[in-house]
Design a protein around this motif. Structure first.
Motif, PDB file in Angstrom:
ATOM      1  N   PHE A  29      -8.799   9.137   5.835  1.00 22.80           N
ATOM      2  CA  PHE A  29      -8.422   9.813   7.075  1.00 22.80           C
ATOM      3  C   PHE A  29      -9.054  11.192   7.201  1.00 22.80           C
ATOM      4  O   PHE A  29      -9.253  11.897   6.202  1.00 22.80           O
ATOM      5  CB  PHE A  29      -6.898   9.989   7.136  1.00 22.80           C
ATOM      6  N   LEU A  84      -2.433  -0.845   9.752  1.00 18.44           N
ATOM      7  CA  LEU A  84      -1.415  -0.352   8.843  1.00 18.44           C
ATOM      8  C   LEU A  84      -0.197  -0.049   9.702  1.00 18.44           C
ATOM      9  O   LEU A  84      -0.301   0.704  10.662  1.00 18.44           O
ATOM     10  CB  LEU A  84      -1.878   0.920   8.122  1.00 18.44           C
ATOM     11  N   TRP A  96       3.138   1.783   9.995  1.00 21.78           N
ATOM     12  CA  TRP A  96       3.745   2.925   9.318  1.00 21.78           C
ATOM     13  C   TRP A  96       5.228   3.070   9.652  1.00 21.78           C
ATOM     14  O   TRP A  96       5.617   2.971  10.798  1.00 21.78           O
ATOM     15  CB  TRP A  96       3.029   4.210   9.731  1.00 21.78           C
ATOM     16  N   GLY A  97       6.030   3.305   8.632  1.00 19.02           N
ATOM     17  CA  GLY A  97       7.426   3.680   8.823  1.00 19.02           C
ATOM     18  C   GLY A  97       7.551   5.195   8.792  1.00 19.02           C
ATOM     19  O   GLY A  97       6.579   5.907   9.006  1.00 19.02           O
ATOM     20  N   GLN A 114       1.047  11.990   2.795  1.00 15.74           N
ATOM     21  CA  GLN A 114       0.547  12.940   3.784  1.00 15.74           C
ATOM     22  C   GLN A 114       1.084  14.326   3.462  1.00 15.74           C
ATOM     23  O   GLN A 114       2.297  14.559   3.543  1.00 15.74           O
ATOM     24  CB  GLN A 114       0.950  12.513   5.204  1.00 15.74           C
ATOM     25  N   TYR A 121      -4.880   7.925   0.791  1.00 16.68           N
ATOM     26  CA  TYR A 121      -4.588   6.700   0.048  1.00 16.68           C
ATOM     27  C   TYR A 121      -4.143   7.039  -1.372  1.00 16.68           C
ATOM     28  O   TYR A 121      -4.739   7.907  -2.027  1.00 16.68           O
ATOM     29  CB  TYR A 121      -5.836   5.826   0.016  1.00 16.68           C
ATOM     30  N   HIS A 174       0.839  -1.191   0.000  1.00 20.67           N
ATOM     31  CA  HIS A 174       0.000   0.000   0.000  1.00 20.67           C
ATOM     32  C   HIS A 174       0.877   1.244   0.000  1.00 20.67           C
ATOM     33  O   HIS A 174       1.922   1.284   0.639  1.00 20.67           O
ATOM     34  CB  HIS A 174      -0.883   0.037   1.255  1.00 20.67           C
ATOM     35  N   TYR A 181      -5.448   6.499  15.216  1.00 20.79           N
ATOM     36  CA  TYR A 181      -3.992   6.495  15.198  1.00 20.79           C
ATOM     37  C   TYR A 181      -3.505   7.729  15.957  1.00 20.79           C
ATOM     38  O   TYR A 181      -4.238   8.712  16.137  1.00 20.79           O
ATOM     39  CB  TYR A 181      -3.443   6.584  13.768  1.00 20.79           C
ATOM     40  N   PRO A 201      -3.312  11.458   6.325  1.00 18.27           N
ATOM     41  CA  PRO A 201      -2.819  10.700   5.174  1.00 18.27           C
ATOM     42  C   PRO A 201      -3.907  10.488   4.128  1.00 18.27           C
ATOM     43  O   PRO A 201      -5.095  10.478   4.432  1.00 18.27           O
ATOM     44  CB  PRO A 201      -2.378   9.368   5.793  1.00 18.27           C
ATOM     45  N   TYR A 231       4.365   7.153   2.149  1.00 23.27           N
ATOM     46  CA  TYR A 231       4.555   5.973   2.976  1.00 23.27           C
ATOM     47  C   TYR A 231       4.266   4.702   2.171  1.00 23.27           C
ATOM     48  O   TYR A 231       3.212   4.590   1.544  1.00 23.27           O
ATOM     49  CB  TYR A 231       3.614   5.998   4.181  1.00 23.27           C
ATOM     50  N   HIS A 257      -2.628   0.589  -4.182  1.00 23.51           N
ATOM     51  CA  HIS A 257      -2.103  -0.634  -3.596  1.00 23.51           C
ATOM     52  C   HIS A 257      -2.134  -1.759  -4.622  1.00 23.51           C
ATOM     53  O   HIS A 257      -2.888  -1.689  -5.613  1.00 23.51           O
ATOM     54  CB  HIS A 257      -2.846  -1.021  -2.313  1.00 23.51           C
ATOM     55  N   TYR A 297       0.461   5.438   0.810  1.00 23.71           N
ATOM     56  CA  TYR A 297      -0.297   6.596   1.249  1.00 23.71           C
ATOM     57  C   TYR A 297       0.639   7.797   1.181  1.00 23.71           C
ATOM     58  O   TYR A 297       1.865   7.655   1.196  1.00 23.71           O
ATOM     59  CB  TYR A 297      -0.784   6.433   2.700  1.00 23.71           C
TER      60      TYR A 297
END
Lengths: 110, 117
Positions: free
Chosen positions: B108, A98, A100-101, A38, A46, A34, B35, A44, A87, A49, A36
Motif C-alpha cells: 500500500f 480483501l 476488511w473488518g 496499519q 502486510y 491474511h 480502496y 496498511p 486486521y 498469511h 495486515y
C-alpha cells in the motif's frame, strides 16, 4: 464472504509477546488467512498469511487452529513501533478483494 | 526499493469540483487496487486492475467515480462533482501477478487524504 471477529483493542507491555486472536468460524477450505497492520497515518502493511500450517516470518508468527476456525497472530517481542490496528482477513484464492473488518487496536505500554 | 507512491498526499477542495488522484505502483506489479477508508473504519474496496483492464468496477460508489490505468503502470482515480461524503483517505495498493491465486501480498501507499468543504 466469510467474516472474521477480532477484539476491538488490546494492551501489552513493551518487550513482551503479544497474541492477537481472530475467529473465523465460517471459513471455507479455500480461504487463506491474511494479517495486515496499519500504523497511524500510514497505509496498511502486510504482515503474514497462511492456509493450514503455522507460518513464521521476520515480523510475526501465525498459529492456525486445527479446525481452522480461529487463528492467532504472535508478535514475539513487542516494541512501541508495533502499536497499530491489526486486521485479520480471509481471502479466497480466486478473489482479488480483501474484505476488511474493524481490526484490533494494539496499544503497547512502555 | 521504491514503494507505492500516491499524490497528492492531501487534497482540500470545494463541493462540486472534480479531483484526480494518482497512484504509482511498484515496478513489475501488474495488479493494482484502489480502496477508500473513512475515519476510524476499515478499508472499502473500490476497483481492481490487472494490467490496464478493470475486471470489476462494482465497488465504485457511484458514476461520479472512475479510474483508469495506462501502460500497465500509473493509475488515476477521478471523482467528479465531489460531495462531502466523498471525504476519506483513498489508498492504492499493488501486487505481483496472482500465480496460484490472489494471495500475493498487497503493498500500500500512504494514501491521499481528501477533504471536501
Amino acid at each position: 464472504d466469510a467474516k472474521t471477529t477480532q477484539p476491538n483493542s488490546m494492551e501489552s507491555n513493551e518487550e513482551e509477546p503479544v497474541h492477537l486472536p481472530c475467529n473465523h468460524s465460517t471459513i471455507s477450505g479455500t480461504d487463506y488467512i491474511h494479517w495486515y497492520r496499519q500504523l497511524p497515518s500510514q497505509g496498511p502493511e502486510y504482515v503474514i498469511h497462511g492456509l493450514t500450517s503455522n507460518v513464521n516470518n521476520r515480523m510475526a508468527s501465525l498459529a492456525i487452529a486445527e479446525d481452522r476456525k480461529s487463528s492467532t497472530l504472535i508478535l514475539h517481542r513487542a516494541t512501541l513501533r508495533d502499536a497499530a490496528v491489526y486486521y485479520c482477513i480471509l481471502r479466497d484464492g480466486s478473489n482479488y478483494q480483501l474484505i476488511w473488518g474493524a481490526g484490533t487496536k494494539l496499544i503497547i505500554k512502555p | 526499493g521504491a514503494g507505492v507512491s500516491q499524490s497528492p498526499s492531501n487534497k482540500v477542495t470545494e463541493k462540486g469540483k472534480d479531483v484526480e488522484l494518482r497512484c504509482d505502483p511498484i515496478s513489475g506489479h501488474t495488479a493494482l487496487y484502489w480502496y477508500r477508508q473513512s475515519l476510524g473504519q476499515g478499508l472499502e474496496f473500490l476497483i481492481y486492475f490487472q494490467g490496464n483492464s478493470a475486471p470489476d468496477k462494482s465497488g465504485l460508489p457511484s458514476d461520479r467515480f472512475s479510474a483508469e490505468r495506462t501502460g500497465g503502470s500509473v493509475s488515476t482515480l477521478t471523482i467528479q462533482r465531489t460531495q462531502q461524503e466523498d471525504s476519506a483517505v483513498y489508498l492504492c495498493a499493488s501486487s505481483l501477478p496472482g500465480g496460484g491465486g490472489f494471495n500475493q501480498p498487497q503493498h500500500f501507499g500512504d494514501g491521499t487524504r481528501l477533504s471536501i468543504l
